[in-house]
Design a protein around this motif. Structure first.
Motif, PDB file in Angstrom:
ATOM      1  N   LYS A  82      -2.778  -3.019   1.480  1.00 49.75           N
ATOM      2  CA  LYS A  82      -3.737  -3.100   0.382  1.00 49.75           C
ATOM      3  C   LYS A  82      -4.591  -4.360   0.492  1.00 49.75           C
ATOM      4  N   PRO A 120       1.289   0.500  -1.065  1.00 47.83           N
ATOM      5  CA  PRO A 120       0.350  -0.625  -0.906  1.00 47.83           C
ATOM      6  C   PRO A 120       0.943  -1.837  -0.194  1.00 47.83           C
ATOM      7  N   SER A 154      -1.182  -4.116  -8.362  1.00 51.32           N
ATOM      8  CA  SER A 154      -1.264  -2.963  -7.479  1.00 51.32           C
ATOM      9  C   SER A 154      -0.426  -1.836  -8.073  1.00 51.32           C
TER      10      SER A 154
END
Ligand SMILES: [Zn+2]
Length: 271
Positions: free
Chosen positions: A157, A185, A263
């Protein structure tokens, strides 16, 4: 904060001033993120914007012998108004044109935006020179991302949000594209297969294009109401949905922090 789709929409909205001759470039408040050079007013008088385009989240106006580089910061936006209409609070810059019945105003309450005039090569300008590829270009492919990820420990990510790799993939778009691709992520970039990198680039393009289309349909509001310059409302699958059921499998969406950014992901759909 204006993201790539809002900047793209702003660039589209500014196309009517391309090829017009600038009558006056008035700076009412130069105190943006960097002080706006007062010389810009003199230099732009009688100049014509030959091209208006986007590079990363910068709006570029190309003139005969220089470029104007504008960033919207956190709260910057452009509006078209009648010259007779009184200025609004936080209207810091106004551009007027010959043979055009409207003026363009730059409004920025928080003043994190910036306006620079670049005399030399644009690609060597300090804000531009270290930028990675454009996410909507053909250059941004699974092969490109896979090669760049060799030996990278960085979470995937953070990697796709790294502006020196690819520009303009903000937190929302990164979260959504990773969900669509089924990649957690926090996975190390070097461990993502070429096939998944290819799917990931396709999905990044898809979420950005979707938001740009949404923006295109609200472009009149964006300019005429003073621009509701928030994010275009794309329907989020994971972003901001901590604790809510995944729309695909029903398990709860998790939130973790990667490189200081929230996230969101689904443990079932992204493994
Ligand atoms: Zn799920």
């Amino acid at each position: 904060m204006p993201e790539l789709p809002e900047v793209e929409t702003t660039v589209n909205g500014l196309q009517p001033i391309q090829s017009l001759t600038i009558k006056a470039f008035s700076i009412f408040n130069p105190n943006l993120r960097w002080p706006v050079d007062p010389e810009i007013s003199l230099l732009l008088e009688n100049e014509i914007a030959l091209q208006i385009y986007r590079r990363a989240k910068y709006i570029i106006l190309k003139f005969q012998s220089f470029h104007l580089v504008i960033h919207l910061g956190m709260t910057g936006k452009f509006t078209f108004s009648s010259p007779a209409e009184s200025r609004k609070k936080h209207d810091h810059i106004e551009i007027s044109f010959f043979n055009f019945n409207q003026v363009v105003r730059y409004n920025d309450p928080r003043r994190f935006g910036s306006v620079h005039l670049v005399r030399g090569k644009l690609e060597e300008f300090f804000l531009i020179k270290n930028l990675g590829v454009e996410p909507l270009s053909d250059e941004f492919s699974g092969d490109y991302l896979f090669q760049k990820a060799r030996n990278r420990q960085q979470a995937i990510k953070a990697f796709i949000m790294n502006q020196s790799i690819v520009v303009g993939v903000g937190n929302i778009y990164a979260s959504e594209a990773l969900f669509m691709t089924g990649i957690p992520p926090q996975k190390k970039s070097k461990q993502v297969s070429k096939k998944l990198m290819s799917n990931l680039t396709d999905n990044i393009k898809a979420v950005l294009n979707h938001a740009i289309e949404k923006g295109g349909s609200s472009i009149n509001d964006f300019f005429n109401t003073g621009g509701q310059a928030g994010y275009f409302q794309i329907e989020h699958q994971v972003y901001g949905r901590e604790g809510l059921p995944c729309k695909r499998c029903g398990s709860f969406i998790k939130k973790i922090v990667i490189a200081q950014r929230s996230s969101f992901f689904c443990r079932q759909c992204q493994r």
